[in-house]
Design a protein around this motif. Sequence first.
Motif, PDB file in Angstrom:
ATOM      1  N   TYR A  45       0.851  -1.196   0.104  1.00  0.00           N
ATOM      2  CA  TYR A  45       0.054   0.070  -0.174  1.00  0.00           C
ATOM      3  C   TYR A  45       0.784   1.249  -0.052  1.00  0.00           C
ATOM      4  O   TYR A  45       0.697   2.315  -0.872  1.00  0.00           O
ATOM      5  N   THR A  48       2.540   1.764  -3.265  1.00  0.00           N
ATOM      6  CA  THR A  48       1.636   2.052  -4.379  1.00  0.00           C
ATOM      7  C   THR A  48       1.255   3.728  -3.931  1.00  0.00           C
ATOM      8  O   THR A  48       1.174   4.450  -5.077  1.00  0.00           O
ATOM      9  N   VAL A  49       0.984   4.094  -2.909  1.00  0.00           N
ATOM     10  CA  VAL A  49       0.978   5.596  -2.522  1.00  0.00           C
ATOM     11  C   VAL A  49       1.976   6.247  -3.285  1.00  0.00           C
ATOM     12  O   VAL A  49       1.760   7.498  -3.746  1.00  0.00           O
ATOM     13  N   LEU A  52       2.220   6.304  -6.976  1.00  0.00           N
ATOM     14  CA  LEU A  52       0.998   7.319  -7.475  1.00  0.00           C
ATOM     15  C   LEU A  52       1.159   8.739  -7.022  1.00  0.00           C
ATOM     16  O   LEU A  52       0.835   9.562  -7.875  1.00  0.00           O
ATOM     17  N   LYS A  53       1.814   9.048  -6.162  1.00  0.00           N
ATOM     18  CA  LYS A  53       1.718  10.476  -5.433  1.00  0.00           C
ATOM     19  C   LYS A  53       3.009  11.237  -6.555  1.00  0.00           C
ATOM     20  O   LYS A  53       2.700  12.297  -6.522  1.00  0.00           O
ATOM     21  N   VAL A  60      -2.862   1.802 -10.474  1.00  0.00           N
ATOM     22  CA  VAL A  60      -2.276   0.597  -9.816  1.00  0.00           C
ATOM     23  C   VAL A  60      -2.032  -0.591 -10.601  1.00  0.00           C
ATOM     24  O   VAL A  60      -1.563  -1.409 -10.481  1.00  0.00           O
ATOM     25  N   ASP A 169      -6.577   2.307   2.308  1.00  0.00           N
ATOM     26  CA  ASP A 169      -7.169   3.742   1.915  1.00  0.00           C
ATOM     27  C   ASP A 169      -8.124   4.224   2.472  1.00  0.00           C
ATOM     28  O   ASP A 169      -8.387   5.443   2.645  1.00  0.00           O
ATOM     29  N   LEU A 175      -4.133   7.748  -1.215  1.00  0.00           N
ATOM     30  CA  LEU A 175      -4.052   7.542  -2.521  1.00  0.00           C
ATOM     31  C   LEU A 175      -4.700   9.005  -3.040  1.00  0.00           C
ATOM     32  O   LEU A 175      -5.669   9.385  -2.826  1.00  0.00           O
TER      33      LEU A 175
END
Length: 177
Positions: A45, A48-49, A52-53, A60, A169, A175
């Motif tokens: 997680y 992934t954050v 993506l940030k 994803v 999330d 996210l």
Amino acid sequence: MTLVLILIFIFAWKLGYLKNTLKDWDLKRFFWLMGIVFFTLTINYLVTVLVLKTQIISSVTSDTGMSDILGQLPILCQKYILGIIVPLSEELLFRSYIFGSITNKKVAFIISSVLFALVNTGFSWYLLPYLILSFIITWVYSKRNNFIESAIVHSSVNLLGGPAIKLLDTFFKLLPY
């Protein structure tokens, strides 16, 4: 597919790659594995954050096309492939065979982890999350040379990765979507 996996298991068993597989199982070991699964899903997680940030990638989902192929299958087949066939076959190859075949355990750790990540992602930005996942799974295997433990962690991450990201999330709202 299942028949091929069974034949591979028989071959691996005869060659001795599955030793320690069902040895010394107890409740403590089960809870240790569930803690590793929780830790891995949390790391997944957070990576992934981060990805993506920083807008390294925009979604994803994987760009390998495998999700498109699996999406056309019935849900039970998807879960069977992602939860049983893929983890068992990959763990046999990357942990039992590659890791087990190299005598220097530090080199074996790096080679099997990097190969696992590269096979799953190629040279893309998805390599970072897969490397982290691979390091954790390889570490689990290296602790006891136990193929089943790494397969359980791998299977759990495959089956629970997406739902865990959504669940985490809802609590943390990190996210960007």
